[in-house]
Design a protein around this motif. Structure first.
Motif, PDB file in Angstrom:
ATOM      1  N   GLU A  77      -8.821 -15.814   7.753  1.00  0.00           N
ATOM      2  CA  GLU A  77      -9.517 -15.041   8.771  1.00  0.00           C
ATOM      3  C   GLU A  77      -8.778 -15.045  10.098  1.00  0.00           C
ATOM      4  OE1 GLU A  77     -13.562 -16.278   9.089  1.00  0.00           O
ATOM      5  OE2 GLU A  77     -14.165 -15.217   7.269  1.00  0.00           O
ATOM      6  N   THR A  78      -7.864 -16.003  10.288  1.00  0.00           N
ATOM      7  CA  THR A  78      -7.135 -16.084  11.555  1.00  0.00           C
ATOM      8  C   THR A  78      -5.624 -16.190  11.374  1.00  0.00           C
ATOM      9  OG1 THR A  78      -7.472 -18.488  11.586  1.00  0.00           O
ATOM     10  CG2 THR A  78      -9.087 -17.139  12.766  1.00  0.00           C
ATOM     11  N   SER A  79      -5.173 -16.658  10.215  1.00  0.00           N
ATOM     12  CA  SER A  79      -3.734 -16.854   9.995  1.00  0.00           C
ATOM     13  C   SER A  79      -3.097 -15.563   9.514  1.00  0.00           C
ATOM     14  CB  SER A  79      -3.503 -17.951   8.954  1.00  0.00           C
ATOM     15  OG  SER A  79      -4.119 -19.168   9.348  1.00  0.00           O
ATOM     16  N   PRO A  80      -2.011 -15.129  10.153  1.00  0.00           N
ATOM     17  CA  PRO A  80      -1.348 -13.899   9.699  1.00  0.00           C
ATOM     18  C   PRO A  80      -0.442 -14.162   8.501  1.00  0.00           C
ATOM     19  CG  PRO A  80      -0.219 -14.758  11.627  1.00  0.00           C
ATOM     20  CD  PRO A  80      -1.402 -15.661  11.399  1.00  0.00           C
ATOM     21  N   ALA A  81      -0.468 -13.255   7.543  1.00  0.00           N
ATOM     22  CA  ALA A  81       0.526 -13.299   6.464  1.00  0.00           C
ATOM     23  C   ALA A  81       1.866 -12.894   7.049  1.00  0.00           C
ATOM     24  CB  ALA A  81       0.131 -12.362   5.332  1.00  0.00           C
ATOM     25  N   THR A  82       2.903 -13.675   6.751  1.00  0.00           N
ATOM     26  CA  THR A  82       4.231 -13.376   7.284  1.00  0.00           C
ATOM     27  C   THR A  82       5.019 -12.438   6.379  1.00  0.00           C
ATOM     28  OG1 THR A  82       5.141 -15.343   6.199  1.00  0.00           O
ATOM     29  CG2 THR A  82       4.309 -15.607   8.450  1.00  0.00           C
ATOM     30  N   GLY A  83       4.555 -12.259   5.160  1.00  0.00           N
ATOM     31  CA  GLY A  83       5.241 -11.387   4.215  1.00  0.00           C
ATOM     32  C   GLY A  83       4.523 -11.395   2.880  1.00  0.00           C
ATOM     33  N   GLY A  84       5.178 -10.862   1.863  1.00  0.00           N
ATOM     34  CA  GLY A  84       4.562 -10.708   0.554  1.00  0.00           C
ATOM     35  C   GLY A  84       4.118  -9.278   0.350  1.00  0.00           C
ATOM     36  N   ASP A  85       2.918  -9.092  -0.153  1.00  0.00           N
ATOM     37  CA  ASP A  85       2.410  -7.742  -0.403  1.00  0.00           C
ATOM     38  C   ASP A  85       1.789  -7.104   0.834  1.00  0.00           C
ATOM     39  OD1 ASP A  85       3.096  -7.540  -3.135  1.00  0.00           O
ATOM     40  OD2 ASP A  85       1.425  -8.833  -3.668  1.00  0.00           O
ATOM     41  N   PHE A  86       1.631  -7.876   1.905  1.00  0.00           N
ATOM     42  CA  PHE A  86       1.109  -7.353   3.167  1.00  0.00           C
ATOM     43  C   PHE A  86       1.484  -8.348   4.256  1.00  0.00           C
ATOM     44  CE2 PHE A  86      -2.064  -9.915   1.063  1.00  0.00           C
ATOM     45  CZ  PHE A  86      -2.547 -10.758   2.056  1.00  0.00           C
ATOM     46  N   HIS A  87       1.250  -7.976   5.495  1.00  0.00           N
ATOM     47  CA  HIS A  87       1.499  -8.908   6.586  1.00  0.00           C
ATOM     48  C   HIS A  87       0.433  -8.726   7.650  1.00  0.00           C
ATOM     49  CE1 HIS A  87       3.087  -5.765   9.299  1.00  0.00           C
ATOM     50  NE2 HIS A  87       3.625  -5.249   8.214  1.00  0.00           N
ATOM     51  N   GLY A  88       0.289  -9.739   8.482  1.00  0.00           N
ATOM     52  CA  GLY A  88      -0.739  -9.707   9.506  1.00  0.00           C
ATOM     53  C   GLY A  88      -2.012 -10.388   9.030  1.00  0.00           C
ATOM     54  N   VAL A  89      -3.001 -10.442   9.930  1.00  0.00           N
ATOM     55  CA  VAL A  89      -4.287 -11.053   9.594  1.00  0.00           C
ATOM     56  C   VAL A  89      -5.068 -10.091   8.711  1.00  0.00           C
ATOM     57  CG1 VAL A  89      -6.453 -11.972  10.495  1.00  0.00           C
ATOM     58  CG2 VAL A  89      -4.311 -12.384  11.729  1.00  0.00           C
ATOM     59  N   CYS A  90      -5.317 -10.506   7.497  1.00  0.00           N
ATOM     60  CA  CYS A  90      -5.963  -9.629   6.507  1.00  0.00           C
ATOM     61  C   CYS A  90      -6.730 -10.520   5.528  1.00  0.00           C
ATOM     62  CB  CYS A  90      -4.903  -8.803   5.794  1.00  0.00           C
ATOM     63  SG  CYS A  90      -5.533  -7.397   4.887  1.00  0.00           S
ATOM     64  N   PRO A  91      -7.968 -10.916   5.875  1.00  0.00           N
ATOM     65  CA  PRO A  91      -8.701 -11.903   5.078  1.00  0.00           C
ATOM     66  C   PRO A  91      -8.857 -11.535   3.610  1.00  0.00           C
ATOM     67  CG  PRO A  91      -9.797 -11.542   7.178  1.00  0.00           C
ATOM     68  CD  PRO A  91      -8.717 -10.513   7.071  1.00  0.00           C
ATOM     69  N   MET A  92      -8.951 -10.237   3.305  1.00  0.00           N
ATOM     70  CA  MET A  92      -9.138  -9.803   1.913  1.00  0.00           C
ATOM     71  C   MET A  92      -7.869  -9.197   1.335  1.00  0.00           C
ATOM     72  SD  MET A  92     -12.172 -10.605   0.890  1.00  0.00           S
ATOM     73  CE  MET A  92     -12.446  -9.542  -0.523  1.00  0.00           C
ATOM     74  N   GLY A  93      -6.733  -9.440   1.974  1.00  0.00           N
ATOM     75  CA  GLY A  93      -5.494  -8.812   1.540  1.00  0.00           C
ATOM     76  C   GLY A  93      -5.097  -9.122   0.117  1.00  0.00           C
ATOM     77  N   LEU A  94      -5.358 -10.345  -0.357  1.00  0.00           N
ATOM     78  CA  LEU A  94      -4.995 -10.700  -1.729  1.00  0.00           C
ATOM     79  C   LEU A  94      -5.802  -9.903  -2.742  1.00  0.00           C
ATOM     80  CD1 LEU A  94      -4.692 -14.566  -1.288  1.00  0.00           C
ATOM     81  CD2 LEU A  94      -2.823 -12.999  -1.849  1.00  0.00           C
ATOM     82  N   PHE A  95      -7.015  -9.513  -2.382  1.00  0.00           N
ATOM     83  CA  PHE A  95      -7.847  -8.690  -3.253  1.00  0.00           C
ATOM     84  C   PHE A  95      -7.414  -7.227  -3.162  1.00  0.00           C
ATOM     85  CE2 PHE A  95     -10.130 -12.444  -2.094  1.00  0.00           C
ATOM     86  CZ  PHE A  95     -10.914 -12.791  -3.178  1.00  0.00           C
ATOM     87  N   TRP A  96      -7.162  -6.779  -1.948  1.00  0.00           N
ATOM     88  CA  TRP A  96      -6.786  -5.381  -1.726  1.00  0.00           C
ATOM     89  C   TRP A  96      -5.465  -5.024  -2.405  1.00  0.00           C
ATOM     90  CZ3 TRP A  96      -7.567  -4.901   4.324  1.00  0.00           C
ATOM     91  CH2 TRP A  96      -8.932  -4.996   4.613  1.00  0.00           C
ATOM     92  N   SER A  97      -4.533  -5.974  -2.449  1.00  0.00           N
ATOM     93  CA  SER A  97      -3.172  -5.656  -2.896  1.00  0.00           C
ATOM     94  C   SER A  97      -2.915  -5.992  -4.361  1.00  0.00           C
ATOM     95  CB  SER A  97      -2.154  -6.375  -2.005  1.00  0.00           C
ATOM     96  OG  SER A  97      -2.349  -7.777  -2.027  1.00  0.00           O
ATOM     97  N   LEU A  98      -3.958  -6.301  -5.119  1.00  0.00           N
ATOM     98  CA  LEU A  98      -3.763  -6.525  -6.556  1.00  0.00           C
ATOM     99  C   LEU A  98      -3.114  -5.304  -7.190  1.00  0.00           C
ATOM    100  CD1 LEU A  98      -7.179  -8.194  -7.451  1.00  0.00           C
ATOM    101  CD2 LEU A  98      -4.943  -9.282  -7.704  1.00  0.00           C
ATOM    102  N   LYS A  99      -2.035  -5.523  -7.920  1.00  0.00           N
ATOM    103  CA  LYS A  99      -1.314  -4.411  -8.540  1.00  0.00           C
ATOM    104  C   LYS A  99      -0.917  -4.803  -9.957  1.00  0.00           C
ATOM    105  CE  LYS A  99       2.918  -6.032  -6.304  1.00  0.00           C
ATOM    106  NZ  LYS A  99       2.217  -7.183  -5.705  1.00  0.00           N
ATOM    107  N   PRO A 100      -0.711  -3.832 -10.824  1.00  0.00           N
ATOM    108  CA  PRO A 100      -0.417  -4.144 -12.222  1.00  0.00           C
ATOM    109  C   PRO A 100       1.023  -4.598 -12.427  1.00  0.00           C
ATOM    110  CG  PRO A 100      -0.369  -1.778 -11.890  1.00  0.00           C
ATOM    111  CD  PRO A 100      -0.805  -2.374 -10.583  1.00  0.00           C
ATOM    112  N   VAL A 101       1.213  -5.498 -13.389  1.00  0.00           N
ATOM    113  CA  VAL A 101       2.571  -5.864 -13.790  1.00  0.00           C
ATOM    114  C   VAL A 101       3.256  -4.655 -14.413  1.00  0.00           C
ATOM    115  CG1 VAL A 101       3.934  -7.319 -15.345  1.00  0.00           C
ATOM    116  CG2 VAL A 101       2.018  -8.310 -14.067  1.00  0.00           C
ATOM    117  N   ILE A 102       2.505  -3.917 -15.236  1.00  0.00           N
ATOM    118  CA  ILE A 102       3.002  -2.657 -15.799  1.00  0.00           C
ATOM    119  C   ILE A 102       2.648  -1.537 -14.826  1.00  0.00           C
ATOM    120  CG2 ILE A 102       2.828  -1.032 -17.721  1.00  0.00           C
ATOM    121  CD1 ILE A 102       2.078  -3.361 -19.512  1.00  0.00           C
TER     122      ILE A 102
END
Length: 443
Positions: free
Chosen positions: A84-109
């Motif tokens: 809720e307060t820590s910004p993602a520094t990289g990966g599938d998104f960056h910045g403060v995004c509490p639900m980013g891991l849910f939002w950025s789910l993507k298929p392997v295929i």
């Protein structure tokens, strides 16, 4: 709340000056069981200070396909991370995004779309993993320092589902717990066909009696969408209004894409429709002609020669629909000024499937021209075509049954998913305000 602990694995040999953080890592998640449209709080502690870590999420859909996401974080001076307060520094998104891991789910295929089919039987089991190193591969070989599994449900306790085969009507009716009466809503999707239930089950979980209505490519309905008979949709509206647990004052209609076109036709011609939500749709009949008794509206011909193929190999239909403002198309425009109730257009301005913002503005201009004052337009900057309930991950393109190439939906990850959170609230508020719910007379 889930508490997950585990040893920190390191490839470097520790020196005597380095503190041992083994068995100190704690991963907290709250709530551990929730509806998919509810936010989840994620925190980690017991980590080395100012250390780069990876948080990874993954799940398997009902066909066994893996969807995954990851983000990198740097712990604070106390060795903590709070999404809720820590910004993602990289990966599938960056910045403060509490639900980013849910939002950025993507298929392997590539080009698979995450869509829940069995909304009653089981949740999606989402795995969250914490690594004390950068994870750059989709399927890491290293063991996580901490893990946990949470349940994301599409149906609240007490919601009932009934398959509907009434006359010609085919669908699934979701009822909230209790005696009712409840405000009734018909829920439709677009050109994918079949019976899609996840939005209806969530609407029922929020207090609406929702009929997920199929209109082709399901059960004994036609396998493809041909001429659209509005009598079928009128029969569905009459069925829902007559249900003993549904208010008889009128119903709402919620639909996206081709379904939104049909929803606007229902609003224009059917007296049962009290309020309409059109998500990224059009203002005219396109492709397939519409009939209603003696009334016949010819569909504006599709422009297949305008297909665009993107650099990623997906198909853009952005210019597939012709301008309904042309003189030869005037008779195909839907007379929304005749609608009994208000109409809400929800539009993503980065929609690459339809030029939906243009069509919504045309509809709004017609409403002004004819003096209808209860037509509303909500445009979401950066949002694409698939505006769905929160918890639905961003999908920029996916495979289609009726096209040889995947279809492009458009949008930007964070902007689109924030629009889903906002539009879902606005959709419900609009329906609650405009679909009246009075008590039925007892016999």
């Amino acid at each position: 709340m889930i508490l997950a602990k585990g040893p920190v694995r390191s490839r470097e040999k520790r020196t005597c000056e380095e503190p041992d953080f083994s068995d100190m890592v704690i991963l907290l998640v709250s709530p551990e069981i929730s509806l998919v449209d509810e936010p989840v709080k994620i925190q980690a502690s017991g980590l080395p200070p100012e250390k780069v870590i990876t948080l990874r999420a993954w799940l398997k859909d009902e066909k066994g396909q893996i969807f995954h996401s990851r983000a990198f974080y740097k712990t604070d001076m106390e060795g903590n991370v709070d999404l809720e307060t820590s910004p993602a520094t990289g990966g599938d998104f960056h910045g403060v995004c509490p639900m980013g891991l849910f939002w950025s789910l993507k298929p392997v295929i590539p080009f698979l779309r995450l869509m829940k089919r069995d909304v009653m039987g089981s949740p999606f089991s989402l795995h969250l993993e914490l690594y004390t190193l950068l994870v750059l591969t989709p399927l890491p070989e290293d063991s996580p320092a901490a893990t946990k599994v949470i349940e994301r449900w599409y149906t609240a306790p007490g919601v009932q589902r009934t398959l509907i085969r009434e006359g010609r009507v085919r669908g699934a009716l979701f009822l909230p717990p209790g005696e009712g009466p409840f405000p009734g809503v018909i829920d439709m999707f677009g050109g994918v066909g079949g019976l899609i239930e996840f939005r209806s089950s969530l609407l029922a979980s929020r207090g609406f009696a929702s009929l997920a209505l199929a209109y082709f490519a399901y059960d004994d309905l036609p396998g493809y969408l041909g001429e659209m008979d509005l009598k079928y949709f009128e029969e569905a509206a009459q069925f829902l209004c007559a249900h003993p647990k549904v208010s008889s004052d009128g119903i709402g209609v919620v639909a996206i894409c081709k379904g939104a076109e049909i929803a606007l036709a229902m609003a224009s011609y059917l007296p049962q429709v009290a309020a309409t939500v059109c998500i990224n749709g059009t203002n005219a009949v396109n492709g397939n002609s519409l009939i209603y008794g003696d009334l016949a509206l010819s569909g504006i011909p599709y422009k297949a020669e305008r297909f665009l193929i993107t650099d990623f190999g997906s198909l853009s239909l952005l210019n597939f629909l012709d301008d309904p403002g042309k003189p030869e198309h005037q008779d195909s425009i839907l007379p929304l000024e005749k609608a009994r109730g208000p109409i809400l257009f929800l539009v993503g301005d980065k929609d690459e499937n339809y030029n939906s913002l243009f069509f919504a503005r045309e509809a709004n201009a017609r409403a002004v021209k004819y003096g209808k004052k209860d037509v509303y337009l909500r445009c979401y900057p950066g949002a694409g075509h698939l505006l769905e309930p929160p918890g639905s991950p961003f999908c920029s393109a996916s495979q289609s049954t009726f096209f040889p190439l995947p279809l492009t939906w458009g949008g930007e990850l964070v902007a689109h998913c924030r629009a889903q959170e906002t539009s879902w609230k606005e959709l419900q508020e609009f329906l609650r305000k405009n679909v009246r719910c009075s008590r039925r007379n007892k016999l």
